[in-house]
Design an enzyme around this catalytic site. Structure first.
Site, PDB file in Angstrom:
ATOM      1  N   PRO A  11       0.794  -1.233   0.000  1.00 23.53           N
ATOM      2  CA  PRO A  11       0.000   0.000   0.000  1.00 23.53           C
ATOM      3  C   PRO A  11       0.826   1.282   0.000  1.00 23.53           C
ATOM      4  CG  PRO A  11      -0.108  -1.127   2.123  1.00 23.53           C
ATOM      5  CD  PRO A  11       0.549  -2.074   1.174  1.00 23.53           C
ATOM      6  N   ASN A  12       0.311   2.223  -0.764  1.00 23.45           N
ATOM      7  CA  ASN A  12       0.834   3.591  -0.898  1.00 23.45           C
ATOM      8  C   ASN A  12       2.081   3.696  -1.761  1.00 23.45           C
ATOM      9  OD1 ASN A  12      -1.205   4.880   0.795  1.00 23.45           O
ATOM     10  ND2 ASN A  12      -0.233   3.782   2.481  1.00 23.45           N
ATOM     11  N   ARG A  19       5.407  11.965  -3.328  1.00 18.75           N
ATOM     12  CA  ARG A  19       5.295  12.508  -1.970  1.00 18.75           C
ATOM     13  C   ARG A  19       6.503  12.032  -1.162  1.00 18.75           C
ATOM     14  NH1 ARG A  19       1.467  14.345  -4.074  1.00 18.75           N
ATOM     15  NH2 ARG A  19      -0.735  14.441  -3.507  1.00 18.75           N
ATOM     16  N   TYR A  24      11.686   8.598   0.546  1.00 18.56           N
ATOM     17  CA  TYR A  24      11.583   7.545  -0.470  1.00 18.56           C
ATOM     18  C   TYR A  24      12.211   7.890  -1.819  1.00 18.56           C
ATOM     19  CZ  TYR A  24       8.316   5.653   2.959  1.00 18.56           C
ATOM     20  OH  TYR A  24       7.769   5.160   4.118  1.00 18.56           O
ATOM     21  N   ASN A  75       8.031  -5.786  -1.539  1.00 26.01           N
ATOM     22  CA  ASN A  75       8.027  -4.685  -0.580  1.00 26.01           C
ATOM     23  C   ASN A  75       6.581  -4.600  -0.068  1.00 26.01           C
ATOM     24  OD1 ASN A  75       8.009  -2.380   0.915  1.00 26.01           O
ATOM     25  ND2 ASN A  75       9.076  -1.117  -0.602  1.00 26.01           N
ATOM     26  N   ALA A  78       3.445  -1.079   4.529  1.00 25.57           N
ATOM     27  CA  ALA A  78       2.980  -1.146   5.926  1.00 25.57           C
ATOM     28  C   ALA A  78       2.507  -2.543   6.326  1.00 25.57           C
ATOM     29  CB  ALA A  78       1.877  -0.124   6.150  1.00 25.57           C
ATOM     30  N   HIS A  81       4.546  -4.943   8.698  1.00 27.60           N
ATOM     31  CA  HIS A  81       4.532  -4.884  10.162  1.00 27.60           C
ATOM     32  C   HIS A  81       3.230  -5.401  10.769  1.00 27.60           C
ATOM     33  CE1 HIS A  81       7.803  -2.356   8.940  1.00 27.60           C
ATOM     34  NE2 HIS A  81       6.987  -1.463   8.405  1.00 27.60           N
ATOM     35  N   GLU A  99      12.779  -9.723   0.554  1.00 30.92           N
ATOM     36  CA  GLU A  99      12.001  -8.588   1.094  1.00 30.92           C
ATOM     37  C   GLU A  99      12.823  -7.311   0.892  1.00 30.92           C
ATOM     38  OE1 GLU A  99      11.227  -9.195   5.247  1.00 30.92           O
ATOM     39  OE2 GLU A  99      10.478  -7.153   5.561  1.00 30.92           O
ATOM     40  N   HIS A 101      12.945  -3.036   1.395  1.00 29.20           N
ATOM     41  CA  HIS A 101      12.427  -1.759   1.900  1.00 29.20           C
ATOM     42  C   HIS A 101      13.298  -0.640   1.375  1.00 29.20           C
ATOM     43  CE1 HIS A 101       9.574  -3.761   4.376  1.00 29.20           C
ATOM     44  NE2 HIS A 101      10.531  -4.592   4.753  1.00 29.20           N
ATOM     45  N   ILE A 102      12.659   0.381   0.867  1.00 27.97           N
ATOM     46  CA  ILE A 102      13.386   1.520   0.302  1.00 27.97           C
ATOM     47  C   ILE A 102      14.123   2.266   1.411  1.00 27.97           C
ATOM     48  CG2 ILE A 102      13.094   3.708  -0.920  1.00 27.97           C
ATOM     49  CD1 ILE A 102      10.500   2.344  -2.152  1.00 27.97           C
ATOM     50  N   SER A 103      13.420   2.509   2.501  1.00 26.02           N
ATOM     51  CA  SER A 103      14.032   3.201   3.640  1.00 26.02           C
ATOM     52  C   SER A 103      14.649   2.176   4.593  1.00 26.02           C
ATOM     53  CB  SER A 103      12.965   4.019   4.371  1.00 26.02           C
ATOM     54  OG  SER A 103      11.987   3.162   4.940  1.00 26.02           O
ATOM     55  N   ARG A 108      13.994   4.038  11.807  1.00 22.88           N
ATOM     56  CA  ARG A 108      12.712   4.742  11.902  1.00 22.88           C
ATOM     57  C   ARG A 108      11.950   4.326  13.171  1.00 22.88           C
ATOM     58  NH1 ARG A 108       9.840   4.657   6.207  1.00 22.88           N
ATOM     59  NH2 ARG A 108       8.699   6.345   7.237  1.00 22.88           N
ATOM     60  N   ARG A 112       8.233  -0.072  13.036  1.00 20.31           N
ATOM     61  CA  ARG A 112       8.727  -0.567  11.732  1.00 20.31           C
ATOM     62  C   ARG A 112       9.878  -1.557  11.886  1.00 20.31           C
ATOM     63  NH1 ARG A 112       6.194   3.087   8.092  1.00 20.31           N
ATOM     64  NH2 ARG A 112       5.937   5.125   9.052  1.00 20.31           N
TER      65      ARG A 112
END
Ligand code: CA2
Length: 144
Positions: A11-12, A19, A24, A75, A78, A81, A99, A101-103, A108, A112
């Site tokens: 999602p997102n 954004r 990101y 990826n 959210a 988690h 798996e 993750h960009i960040s 964080r 997360r």
């Protein structure tokens, strides 16, 4: 089964590059897709690229991958988690899972830091920006 890698995005991630570039980056998901498809084609692999904001749609795609894919790059965003259901679906997939993750999720918020998907993933890449997807694809190119 021919050399097909499923690249699944949660999602997102459709907002990537549009954004929060400070977290990101500026690349869009379409940019990532094109980069992976080009690299995969050069190595005789095919990419099935997918993004959804819906948990069930991602689970359906993982089920589809069971007899169509040689590997999954995911990826889960959210859902990483929160989703035991995505973990269960991945546990029913028999080829390698990476798996991404960009960040760097570990730099964080503490919520997360835990990933259900990591209980199944063969490898985890975090914090390398969108290059993490390319690195994951390289892993599959090396296996092929
Ligand atoms: O770092 C990652 O790749 C994440 O999987 C991204 C998720 C986040 O919930 C995870 O903890 C880490 C969020 C994806 C949302 O992506 C956006 C991209 C641009 C603008 C807004 C959201």
């Amino acid at each position: 089964m021919s050399n097909v890698i499923y690249v699944l995005n949660g999602p997102n991630l459709n907002l990537l590059g549009k954004r929060q570039p400070e977290i990101y980056g500026y690349e869009t998901l379409a940019d990532v897709q094109l980069k992976l498809e080009t690299k995969a084609a050069q190595s005789g692999l095919t990419i099935e690229f997918f993004q959804s904001n819906h948990e069930g749609a991602i689970i359906d795609k993982i089920h589809e991958a069971r007899d169509k894919a040689n590997g999954i790059i995911i990826n889960p965003a959210a859902f990483t988690h929160t989703s035991v259901a995505i973990l269960d679906a991945l546990n029913a997939f028999e080829s390698p899972v990476v798996e991404v993750h960009i960040s760097n999720v570990h730099k964080r918020e503490s919520f997360r830091h835990h990933s259900y998907v990591s209980l199944r993933a063969d490898g985890v890449i975090a914090g390398l920006g969108t290059f993490g997807y390319v690195a994951a694809l390289d892993y599959f190119i090396n296996l092929s």
